[in-house]
Design a protein around this motif. Structure first.
Motif, PDB file in Angstrom:
ATOM      1  N   THR A  12       0.847  -1.190   0.000  1.00  0.00           N
ATOM      2  CA  THR A  12       0.000   0.000   0.000  1.00  0.00           C
ATOM      3  C   THR A  12       0.886   1.244   0.000  1.00  0.00           C
ATOM      4  O   THR A  12       2.081   1.173   0.304  1.00  0.00           O
ATOM      5  N   ASP A  13       0.286   2.377  -0.321  1.00  0.00           N
ATOM      6  CA  ASP A  13       1.014   3.650  -0.274  1.00  0.00           C
ATOM      7  C   ASP A  13       1.534   3.921   1.131  1.00  0.00           C
ATOM      8  O   ASP A  13       2.644   4.419   1.308  1.00  0.00           O
ATOM      9  N   GLU A  14       0.727   3.584   2.127  1.00  0.00           N
ATOM     10  CA  GLU A  14       1.136   3.805   3.508  1.00  0.00           C
ATOM     11  C   GLU A  14       2.342   2.943   3.882  1.00  0.00           C
ATOM     12  O   GLU A  14       3.264   3.401   4.554  1.00  0.00           O
ATOM     13  N   GLU A  15       2.342   1.694   3.439  1.00  0.00           N
ATOM     14  CA  GLU A  15       3.478   0.806   3.715  1.00  0.00           C
ATOM     15  C   GLU A  15       4.747   1.304   3.031  1.00  0.00           C
ATOM     16  O   GLU A  15       5.831   1.268   3.625  1.00  0.00           O
ATOM     17  N   LEU A  16       4.608   1.776   1.820  1.00  0.00           N
ATOM     18  CA  LEU A  16       5.759   2.306   1.103  1.00  0.00           C
ATOM     19  C   LEU A  16       6.299   3.542   1.804  1.00  0.00           C
ATOM     20  O   LEU A  16       7.509   3.667   2.011  1.00  0.00           O
ATOM     21  N   ALA A  17       5.420   4.458   2.188  1.00  0.00           N
ATOM     22  CA  ALA A  17       5.837   5.674   2.886  1.00  0.00           C
ATOM     23  C   ALA A  17       6.538   5.326   4.199  1.00  0.00           C
ATOM     24  O   ALA A  17       7.565   5.921   4.543  1.00  0.00           O
ATOM     25  N   GLU A  18       6.011   4.347   4.924  1.00  0.00           N
ATOM     26  CA  GLU A  18       6.629   3.937   6.191  1.00  0.00           C
ATOM     27  C   GLU A  18       8.016   3.342   5.950  1.00  0.00           C
ATOM     28  O   GLU A  18       8.965   3.637   6.684  1.00  0.00           O
ATOM     29  N   ILE A  20      10.046   4.014   3.498  1.00  0.00           N
ATOM     30  CA  ILE A  20      10.950   5.107   3.142  1.00  0.00           C
ATOM     31  C   ILE A  20      11.356   5.875   4.390  1.00  0.00           C
ATOM     32  O   ILE A  20      12.536   6.179   4.590  1.00  0.00           O
ATOM     33  N   ARG A  21      10.384   6.197   5.241  1.00  0.00           N
ATOM     34  CA  ARG A  21      10.702   6.900   6.502  1.00  0.00           C
ATOM     35  C   ARG A  21      11.673   6.080   7.346  1.00  0.00           C
ATOM     36  O   ARG A  21      12.641   6.606   7.879  1.00  0.00           O
ATOM     37  N   ASP A  22      11.419   4.790   7.451  1.00  0.00           N
ATOM     38  CA  ASP A  22      12.289   3.915   8.242  1.00  0.00           C
ATOM     39  C   ASP A  22      13.701   3.890   7.684  1.00  0.00           C
ATOM     40  O   ASP A  22      14.672   3.882   8.437  1.00  0.00           O
ATOM     41  N   SER A  23      13.836   3.882   6.362  1.00  0.00           N
ATOM     42  CA  SER A  23      15.177   3.823   5.778  1.00  0.00           C
ATOM     43  C   SER A  23      15.970   5.076   6.103  1.00  0.00           C
ATOM     44  O   SER A  23      17.177   5.028   6.294  1.00  0.00           O
TER      45      SER A  23
END
Length: 64
Positions: A12-18, A20-23
């Motif tokens: 999901t978009d939310e999983e992708l955003a998370e 990226i933030r985590d990286s």
């Protein structure tokens, strides 16, 4: 991370955003600065190529 489900074909978009933030939060300051430096250099090189191309085309048009 380790949250991926091998049976899923997308995220999901939310999983992708998370992710990226985590990286970014896992990166140390030196690595982050190097990444920003490399990205800036790449952007400037691209800008230079585009401007150079536009100038060349303008010169050709002025001659004609």
């Amino acid at each position: 991370m380790g949250k991926a489900d091998p049976n899923r074909s997308s995220v999901t978009d939310e999983e992708l955003a998370e992710a990226i933030r985590d990286s970014f939060t896992q990166m140390n300051e030196i690595a982050y600065r190097e990444m920003v430096k490399l990205a800036t250099e790449a952007a400037l090189e691209t800008y230079d190529r585009v401007v150079s191309s536009i100038v060349k085309r303008s010169r050709v048009r002025l001659r004609n």
